[in-house]
Design a protein around this motif. Structure first.
Motif, PDB file in Angstrom:
ATOM      1  N   THR A  53       0.713  -1.352  -0.127  1.00  0.00           N
ATOM      2  CA  THR A  53       0.040   0.100  -0.133  1.00  0.00           C
ATOM      3  C   THR A  53       0.843   1.218  -0.014  1.00  0.00           C
ATOM      4  OG1 THR A  53      -1.809  -1.262   1.070  1.00  0.00           O
ATOM      5  CG2 THR A  53      -1.955   1.179   1.093  1.00  0.00           C
ATOM      6  N   LEU A  54       2.015   1.390   0.934  1.00  0.00           N
ATOM      7  CA  LEU A  54       2.718   2.363   0.899  1.00  0.00           C
ATOM      8  C   LEU A  54       3.483   2.590  -0.349  1.00  0.00           C
ATOM      9  CD1 LEU A  54       4.544   4.527   2.579  1.00  0.00           C
ATOM     10  CD2 LEU A  54       6.318   2.678   2.914  1.00  0.00           C
ATOM     11  N   LEU A  55       4.115   1.385  -1.091  1.00  0.00           N
ATOM     12  CA  LEU A  55       4.940   1.579  -2.320  1.00  0.00           C
ATOM     13  C   LEU A  55       3.688   2.289  -3.498  1.00  0.00           C
ATOM     14  CD1 LEU A  55       7.106  -1.459  -2.474  1.00  0.00           C
ATOM     15  CD2 LEU A  55       7.713   1.077  -2.157  1.00  0.00           C
ATOM     16  N   LYS A  56       2.469   1.753  -3.700  1.00  0.00           N
ATOM     17  CA  LYS A  56       1.606   2.232  -4.481  1.00  0.00           C
ATOM     18  C   LYS A  56       1.076   3.439  -4.590  1.00  0.00           C
ATOM     19  CE  LYS A  56      -1.423  -1.153  -5.250  1.00  0.00           C
ATOM     20  NZ  LYS A  56      -2.579  -2.004  -5.081  1.00  0.00           N
ATOM     21  N   LYS A  57       1.024   3.933  -3.186  1.00  0.00           N
ATOM     22  CA  LYS A  57       0.790   5.153  -2.797  1.00  0.00           C
ATOM     23  C   LYS A  57       1.719   6.231  -3.071  1.00  0.00           C
ATOM     24  CE  LYS A  57      -0.887   8.443   0.971  1.00  0.00           C
ATOM     25  NZ  LYS A  57      -0.993   8.704   2.202  1.00  0.00           N
ATOM     26  N   ARG A  58       2.921   5.810  -2.982  1.00  0.00           N
ATOM     27  CA  ARG A  58       4.021   6.992  -3.005  1.00  0.00           C
ATOM     28  C   ARG A  58       4.526   6.681  -4.576  1.00  0.00           C
ATOM     29  NH1 ARG A  58       7.937   7.312   1.591  1.00  0.00           N
ATOM     30  NH2 ARG A  58       6.712   8.113   3.146  1.00  0.00           N
ATOM     31  N   PHE A  95       1.881  -1.197 -11.863  1.00  0.00           N
ATOM     32  CA  PHE A  95       1.203  -1.876 -10.988  1.00  0.00           C
ATOM     33  C   PHE A  95       2.040  -2.314  -9.750  1.00  0.00           C
ATOM     34  CE2 PHE A  95       3.641  -5.005 -13.670  1.00  0.00           C
ATOM     35  CZ  PHE A  95       4.072  -5.877 -12.782  1.00  0.00           C
ATOM     36  N   CYS A  96       1.742  -2.670  -8.535  1.00  0.00           N
ATOM     37  CA  CYS A  96       2.250  -2.903  -7.428  1.00  0.00           C
ATOM     38  C   CYS A  96       1.407  -3.892  -6.384  1.00  0.00           C
ATOM     39  CB  CYS A  96       2.494  -1.540  -6.411  1.00  0.00           C
ATOM     40  SG  CYS A  96       3.331  -1.975  -4.874  1.00  0.00           S
ATOM     41  N   GLU A  97       1.843  -5.051  -6.578  1.00  0.00           N
ATOM     42  CA  GLU A  97       1.165  -6.271  -5.976  1.00  0.00           C
ATOM     43  C   GLU A  97       2.096  -7.244  -5.192  1.00  0.00           C
ATOM     44  OE1 GLU A  97      -0.574  -7.766  -9.638  1.00  0.00           O
ATOM     45  OE2 GLU A  97       1.245  -8.919 -10.070  1.00  0.00           O
ATOM     46  N   ILE A  98       1.312  -8.097  -4.315  1.00  0.00           N
ATOM     47  CA  ILE A  98       1.691  -8.987  -3.685  1.00  0.00           C
ATOM     48  C   ILE A  98       1.721 -10.050  -4.676  1.00  0.00           C
ATOM     49  CG2 ILE A  98       1.690 -10.578  -1.814  1.00  0.00           C
ATOM     50  CD1 ILE A  98       0.119  -8.284  -0.231  1.00  0.00           C
ATOM     51  N   GLY A  99       3.127 -10.881  -4.743  1.00  0.00           N
ATOM     52  CA  GLY A  99       3.181 -12.051  -5.599  1.00  0.00           C
ATOM     53  C   GLY A  99       4.240 -12.770  -5.081  1.00  0.00           C
ATOM     54  N   THR A 100       5.073 -13.662  -6.081  1.00  0.00           N
ATOM     55  CA  THR A 100       6.111 -14.383  -5.719  1.00  0.00           C
ATOM     56  C   THR A 100       7.353 -13.930  -6.808  1.00  0.00           C
ATOM     57  OG1 THR A 100       5.537 -15.903  -7.422  1.00  0.00           O
ATOM     58  CG2 THR A 100       4.631 -16.255  -5.208  1.00  0.00           C
ATOM     59  N   ALA A 108       6.810 -12.454  -2.351  1.00  0.00           N
ATOM     60  CA  ALA A 108       7.560 -10.896  -2.902  1.00  0.00           C
ATOM     61  C   ALA A 108       6.356  -9.916  -3.256  1.00  0.00           C
ATOM     62  CB  ALA A 108       8.448 -11.204  -3.866  1.00  0.00           C
ATOM     63  N   ILE A 109       6.883  -8.619  -3.260  1.00  0.00           N
ATOM     64  CA  ILE A 109       6.077  -7.615  -3.758  1.00  0.00           C
ATOM     65  C   ILE A 109       6.620  -7.166  -5.063  1.00  0.00           C
ATOM     66  CG2 ILE A 109       5.482  -5.148  -3.369  1.00  0.00           C
ATOM     67  CD1 ILE A 109       5.846  -5.518  -0.320  1.00  0.00           C
ATOM     68  N   ASN A 110       5.739  -7.181  -6.213  1.00  0.00           N
ATOM     69  CA  ASN A 110       6.166  -7.127  -7.458  1.00  0.00           C
ATOM     70  C   ASN A 110       5.797  -5.885  -7.878  1.00  0.00           C
ATOM     71  OD1 ASN A 110       7.065  -9.502  -7.674  1.00  0.00           O
ATOM     72  ND2 ASN A 110       5.129 -10.495  -8.347  1.00  0.00           N
ATOM     73  N   VAL A 111       6.717  -4.792  -8.196  1.00  0.00           N
ATOM     74  CA  VAL A 111       6.567  -3.481  -8.690  1.00  0.00           C
ATOM     75  C   VAL A 111       7.045  -3.251 -10.166  1.00  0.00           C
ATOM     76  CG1 VAL A 111       7.074  -0.963  -8.393  1.00  0.00           C
ATOM     77  CG2 VAL A 111       6.948  -2.620  -6.498  1.00  0.00           C
ATOM     78  N   GLY A 112       6.114  -2.941 -11.086  1.00  0.00           N
ATOM     79  CA  GLY A 112       6.559  -3.047 -12.191  1.00  0.00           C
ATOM     80  C   GLY A 112       5.481  -2.124 -13.418  1.00  0.00           C
ATOM     81  N   PHE A 113       5.640  -2.649 -14.379  1.00  0.00           N
ATOM     82  CA  PHE A 113       4.792  -1.988 -15.624  1.00  0.00           C
ATOM     83  C   PHE A 113       4.203  -3.046 -16.620  1.00  0.00           C
ATOM     84  CE2 PHE A 113       7.900   1.226 -14.313  1.00  0.00           C
ATOM     85  CZ  PHE A 113       7.040   2.341 -14.113  1.00  0.00           C
TER      86      PHE A 113
END
Length: 147
Positions: A53-58, A95-100, A108-113
């Protein structure tokens, strides 16, 4: 009779060439994702949710995406008129989501496009630039690159 054989061979060659071109175009226009997995094996599920949530917001801040767009040269690479248009496009793709992790072994937390296959190599510098902001937000030091 020989004319029909030659005409048939020409038809088959053109049909195969057109089929190859259509298949290649289809493959290049499929959607894919490019992301940075942040392994979180020893972290509780609630902590992962809070961090996501923090990463998605920032990271969804338009000003931050404009800086990422400018630093990585995304607008010029993708043919946008300005960095503002490029940052709006990045925000749509983000996107920023919980995954593997890619091997599926660690949470892991996946952050990308999201992108198309043909744009995958163009999105690499954007994702690498985003890594600096992710590490800054999480308060982690940047890894030292080997010589």
């Amino acid at each position: 009779m020989q004319r029909w054989i030659v005409a048939g061979l020409v038809f088959v060659v053109l049909l195969m060439g057109g089929g190859y071109f259509a298949y290649r175009t289809y493959q290049q226009n499929r959607t894919t994702r490019i992301w940075l997995p942040l392994p979180m094996s020893e972290v509780a599920v609630e902590q992962r949710r809070e961090t996501t949530t923090l990463l998605k917001k920032r990271l969804s801040d338009p000003l931050l995406m404009e800086v990422v767009c400018k630093d990585s040269g995304y607008a010029k690479t993708m043919g946008f008129a300005s960095d503002e248009e490029g940052s709006k496009d990045l925000l749509k793709r983000f996107f920023c989501e919980i995954g593997t992790t890619p091997d599926g072994k660690l949470p892991a937390i996946n952050v990308g496009f999201s992108c198309k296959v043909k744009d995958f190599s163009k999105m690499g510098p954007v994702t690498n630039r985003l890594r600096k902001d992710i590490l800054r937000i999480l308060g982690l030091p940047e890894p030292v690159e080997p010589f």
